[in-house]
Design a protein around this motif. Structure first.
Motif, PDB file in Angstrom:
ATOM      1  N   ARG A 153     -53.857  -1.581  36.455  1.00 33.95           N
ATOM      2  CA  ARG A 153     -53.154  -0.538  36.971  1.00 33.95           C
ATOM      3  C   ARG A 153     -52.168  -0.869  37.931  1.00 33.95           C
ATOM      4  NH1 ARG A 153     -53.847   4.801  36.727  1.00 33.95           N
ATOM      5  NH2 ARG A 153     -56.082   4.613  35.780  1.00 33.95           N
ATOM      6  N   LEU A 154     -52.260  -2.115  38.410  1.00 31.63           N
ATOM      7  CA  LEU A 154     -50.900  -2.693  39.357  1.00 31.63           C
ATOM      8  C   LEU A 154     -49.950  -2.690  38.410  1.00 31.63           C
ATOM      9  CD1 LEU A 154     -50.098  -3.929  41.964  1.00 31.63           C
ATOM     10  CD2 LEU A 154     -51.079  -6.269  41.240  1.00 31.63           C
ATOM     11  N   ALA A 155     -50.067  -3.101  37.257  1.00 28.90           N
ATOM     12  CA  ALA A 155     -48.902  -3.168  36.615  1.00 28.90           C
ATOM     13  C   ALA A 155     -48.256  -1.881  36.316  1.00 28.90           C
ATOM     14  CB  ALA A 155     -49.247  -3.611  34.875  1.00 28.90           C
ATOM     15  N   ASP A 156     -49.175  -0.809  36.203  1.00 24.16           N
ATOM     16  CA  ASP A 156     -48.608   0.466  36.110  1.00 24.16           C
ATOM     17  C   ASP A 156     -47.732   0.947  37.555  1.00 24.16           C
ATOM     18  OD1 ASP A 156     -49.637   0.863  33.695  1.00 24.16           O
ATOM     19  OD2 ASP A 156     -51.470   1.856  34.542  1.00 24.16           O
ATOM     20  N   ARG A 173     -44.601   3.837  23.620  1.00 24.55           N
ATOM     21  CA  ARG A 173     -44.212   2.793  22.526  1.00 24.55           C
ATOM     22  C   ARG A 173     -45.587   2.784  21.781  1.00 24.55           C
ATOM     23  NH1 ARG A 173     -41.139  -0.973  26.320  1.00 24.55           N
ATOM     24  NH2 ARG A 173     -39.181  -0.665  25.870  1.00 24.55           N
ATOM     25  N   THR A 174     -46.500   3.562  21.999  1.00 29.51           N
ATOM     26  CA  THR A 174     -47.695   3.352  21.550  1.00 29.51           C
ATOM     27  C   THR A 174     -48.009   4.853  20.662  1.00 29.51           C
ATOM     28  OG1 THR A 174     -49.378   3.945  23.151  1.00 29.51           O
ATOM     29  CG2 THR A 174     -48.910   1.788  22.720  1.00 29.51           C
ATOM     30  N   THR A 175     -48.538   4.804  19.804  1.00 27.33           N
ATOM     31  CA  THR A 175     -48.775   6.334  19.089  1.00 27.33           C
ATOM     32  C   THR A 175     -50.109   7.205  19.727  1.00 27.33           C
ATOM     33  OG1 THR A 175     -50.494   5.435  17.588  1.00 27.33           O
ATOM     34  CG2 THR A 175     -48.171   5.604  16.585  1.00 27.33           C
ATOM     35  N   GLN A 176     -50.402   6.534  20.414  1.00 28.65           N
ATOM     36  CA  GLN A 176     -51.928   7.121  21.184  1.00 28.65           C
ATOM     37  C   GLN A 176     -51.485   7.146  22.728  1.00 28.65           C
ATOM     38  OE1 GLN A 176     -54.909   4.574  19.763  1.00 28.65           O
ATOM     39  NE2 GLN A 176     -55.638   6.416  18.461  1.00 28.65           N
ATOM     40  N   ARG A 177     -50.117   6.904  22.962  1.00 23.42           N
ATOM     41  CA  ARG A 177     -49.854   7.153  24.373  1.00 23.42           C
ATOM     42  C   ARG A 177     -50.616   6.222  25.616  1.00 23.42           C
ATOM     43  NH1 ARG A 177     -45.645   8.891  22.524  1.00 23.42           N
ATOM     44  NH2 ARG A 177     -45.110  11.097  22.548  1.00 23.42           N
ATOM     45  N   GLN A 178     -50.979   4.881  25.000  1.00 23.68           N
ATOM     46  CA  GLN A 178     -51.561   4.022  25.843  1.00 23.68           C
ATOM     47  C   GLN A 178     -50.817   3.192  26.816  1.00 23.68           C
ATOM     48  OE1 GLN A 178     -53.057   2.203  22.198  1.00 23.68           O
ATOM     49  NE2 GLN A 178     -55.062   2.220  23.174  1.00 23.68           N
ATOM     50  N   ARG A 179     -51.351   3.326  28.125  1.00 20.61           N
ATOM     51  CA  ARG A 179     -50.725   2.301  29.099  1.00 20.61           C
ATOM     52  C   ARG A 179     -51.378   0.936  28.953  1.00 20.61           C
ATOM     53  NH1 ARG A 179     -53.639   1.212  33.339  1.00 20.61           N
ATOM     54  NH2 ARG A 179     -55.689   2.320  33.849  1.00 20.61           N
ATOM     55  N   LEU A 180     -50.381  -0.016  29.629  1.00 19.49           N
ATOM     56  CA  LEU A 180     -51.083  -1.253  29.287  1.00 19.49           C
ATOM     57  C   LEU A 180     -52.507  -1.581  29.688  1.00 19.49           C
ATOM     58  CD1 LEU A 180     -50.088  -4.220  28.947  1.00 19.49           C
ATOM     59  CD2 LEU A 180     -49.599  -4.613  31.286  1.00 19.49           C
ATOM     60  N   GLY A 181     -53.082  -1.163  30.557  1.00 20.25           N
ATOM     61  CA  GLY A 181     -54.530  -1.084  30.661  1.00 20.25           C
ATOM     62  C   GLY A 181     -55.292  -0.752  29.517  1.00 20.25           C
ATOM     63  N   ARG A 212     -54.441  -0.579  26.334  1.00 18.07           N
ATOM     64  CA  ARG A 212     -54.223  -1.439  25.239  1.00 18.07           C
ATOM     65  C   ARG A 212     -55.145  -2.704  25.484  1.00 18.07           C
ATOM     66  NH1 ARG A 212     -48.024  -2.013  23.794  1.00 18.07           N
ATOM     67  NH2 ARG A 212     -48.947  -2.756  21.860  1.00 18.07           N
ATOM     68  N   VAL A 213     -55.147  -3.340  26.636  1.00 16.95           N
ATOM     69  CA  VAL A 213     -55.711  -4.592  26.784  1.00 16.95           C
ATOM     70  C   VAL A 213     -57.200  -4.327  26.632  1.00 16.95           C
ATOM     71  CG1 VAL A 213     -56.544  -6.353  28.555  1.00 16.95           C
ATOM     72  CG2 VAL A 213     -53.944  -5.560  28.030  1.00 16.95           C
ATOM     73  N   ALA A 214     -57.782  -3.148  27.343  1.00 17.00           N
ATOM     74  CA  ALA A 214     -59.229  -2.670  27.235  1.00 17.00           C
ATOM     75  C   ALA A 214     -59.660  -2.091  26.018  1.00 17.00           C
ATOM     76  CB  ALA A 214     -59.552  -1.645  28.492  1.00 17.00           C
ATOM     77  N   ASP A 215     -58.716  -1.551  25.117  1.00 15.07           N
ATOM     78  CA  ASP A 215     -59.111  -0.916  23.960  1.00 15.07           C
ATOM     79  C   ASP A 215     -59.579   0.384  23.995  1.00 15.07           C
ATOM     80  OD1 ASP A 215     -59.129  -0.844  20.920  1.00 15.07           O
ATOM     81  OD2 ASP A 215     -60.942  -1.554  20.854  1.00 15.07           O
ATOM     82  N   THR A 216     -58.902   1.253  24.936  1.00 19.71           N
ATOM     83  CA  THR A 216     -59.277   2.423  25.226  1.00 19.71           C
ATOM     84  C   THR A 216     -58.127   3.218  25.094  1.00 19.71           C
ATOM     85  OG1 THR A 216     -58.838   2.214  27.534  1.00 19.71           O
ATOM     86  CG2 THR A 216     -61.218   1.772  27.016  1.00 19.71           C
ATOM     87  N   ILE A 217     -58.604   4.758  24.773  1.00 19.56           N
ATOM     88  CA  ILE A 217     -57.643   5.637  24.793  1.00 19.56           C
ATOM     89  C   ILE A 217     -58.055   6.783  25.519  1.00 19.56           C
ATOM     90  CG2 ILE A 217     -56.655   7.519  23.140  1.00 19.56           C
ATOM     91  CD1 ILE A 217     -58.150   5.562  20.913  1.00 19.56           C
ATOM     92  N   VAL A 218     -57.013   7.503  26.262  1.00 18.74           N
ATOM     93  CA  VAL A 218     -57.364   8.641  27.025  1.00 18.74           C
ATOM     94  C   VAL A 218     -56.910   9.925  26.094  1.00 18.74           C
ATOM     95  CG1 VAL A 218     -56.732  10.324  29.177  1.00 18.74           C
ATOM     96  CG2 VAL A 218     -57.001   7.696  29.213  1.00 18.74           C
ATOM     97  N   VAL A 219     -57.961  10.787  25.866  1.00 20.14           N
ATOM     98  CA  VAL A 219     -57.779  12.146  24.877  1.00 20.14           C
ATOM     99  C   VAL A 219     -58.330  13.419  25.469  1.00 20.14           C
ATOM    100  CG1 VAL A 219     -57.860  10.568  22.899  1.00 20.14           C
ATOM    101  CG2 VAL A 219     -59.883  11.695  23.789  1.00 20.14           C
ATOM    102  N   ARG A 220     -58.061  14.416  25.237  1.00 18.77           N
ATOM    103  CA  ARG A 220     -58.459  15.541  25.455  1.00 18.77           C
ATOM    104  C   ARG A 220     -60.045  15.607  25.412  1.00 18.77           C
ATOM    105  NH1 ARG A 220     -54.202  17.914  23.356  1.00 18.77           N
ATOM    106  NH2 ARG A 220     -52.635  18.521  24.862  1.00 18.77           N
ATOM    107  N   ALA A 221     -60.818  16.206  26.762  1.00 21.53           N
ATOM    108  CA  ALA A 221     -62.129  16.544  26.465  1.00 21.53           C
ATOM    109  C   ALA A 221     -62.454  17.688  25.861  1.00 21.53           C
ATOM    110  CB  ALA A 221     -62.885  16.453  27.882  1.00 21.53           C
TER     111      ALA A 221
END
Length: 150
Positions: A110-113, A124-132, A134-143
């Motif tokens: 998050r420091l990079a953010d 730049r990503t289709t799933q709107r991932q921030r750097l953290g 992408r590295v953690a292989d996570t996605i934030v989606v609607r619940a």
């Protein structure tokens, strides 16, 4: 005892930049209040030294509080209070709950953010991932929320 359960993710809805921004704002308020409370409880443990540095005591607690808060809640439920109220959830690339390790990686980056670098990856990503993410292989989606009668 109150039981909490993870919400189901809507994996088709990953364009949640507005909800993510709201969630960060809510989480910043929560962490700020907790940091002020901890600084108050710690008392004047070296107030003169802190004044010499020019930092408010709460600011010293904030990074530790943020990391603990985010990793514990995202690793457990996939959501912080801010994400819950904003209606988003963190999942791994398969749609499963993120691990505590993935939650920690997201927050460490998050420091990079904060410096603006990590946010450059959002468009730049289709799933709107921030750097953290992408590295953690996570996605934030609607619940997905259950409809509740008033």
């Amino acid at each position: 005892m109150v039981e909490f359960s993870r919400v189901a993710p809507d994996l088709a809805a990953s364009d949640v930049v507005g909800q993510r921004t709201l969630a960060v704002g809510i989480d910043a308020v929560v962490v700020g209040l907790c940091s002020v409370a901890l600084a108050t409880l710690a008392g004047p443990f070296d107030a003169v030294e802190l004044a010499d540095v020019g930092l408010p005591p709460a600011l010293l607690f904030a990074p530790v509080v943020w990391m603990s808060y985010a990793v514990a809640l995202v690793g457990t439920w996939g959501q912080t209070l801010g994400k819950y109220l904003a209606g988003v959830v963190v999942v791994d690339s398969r749609g499963d709950a993120p691990t505590y390790r993935a939650a920690a990686v997201r927050e460490l980056l998050r420091l990079a953010d904060v410096l603006g670098v990590g946010l450059l990856s959002l468009p730049r990503t289709t799933q709107r991932q921030r750097l953290g993410d992408r590295v953690a292989d996570t996605i934030v989606v609607r619940a997905e929320r259950e409809e509740r009668p008033l």
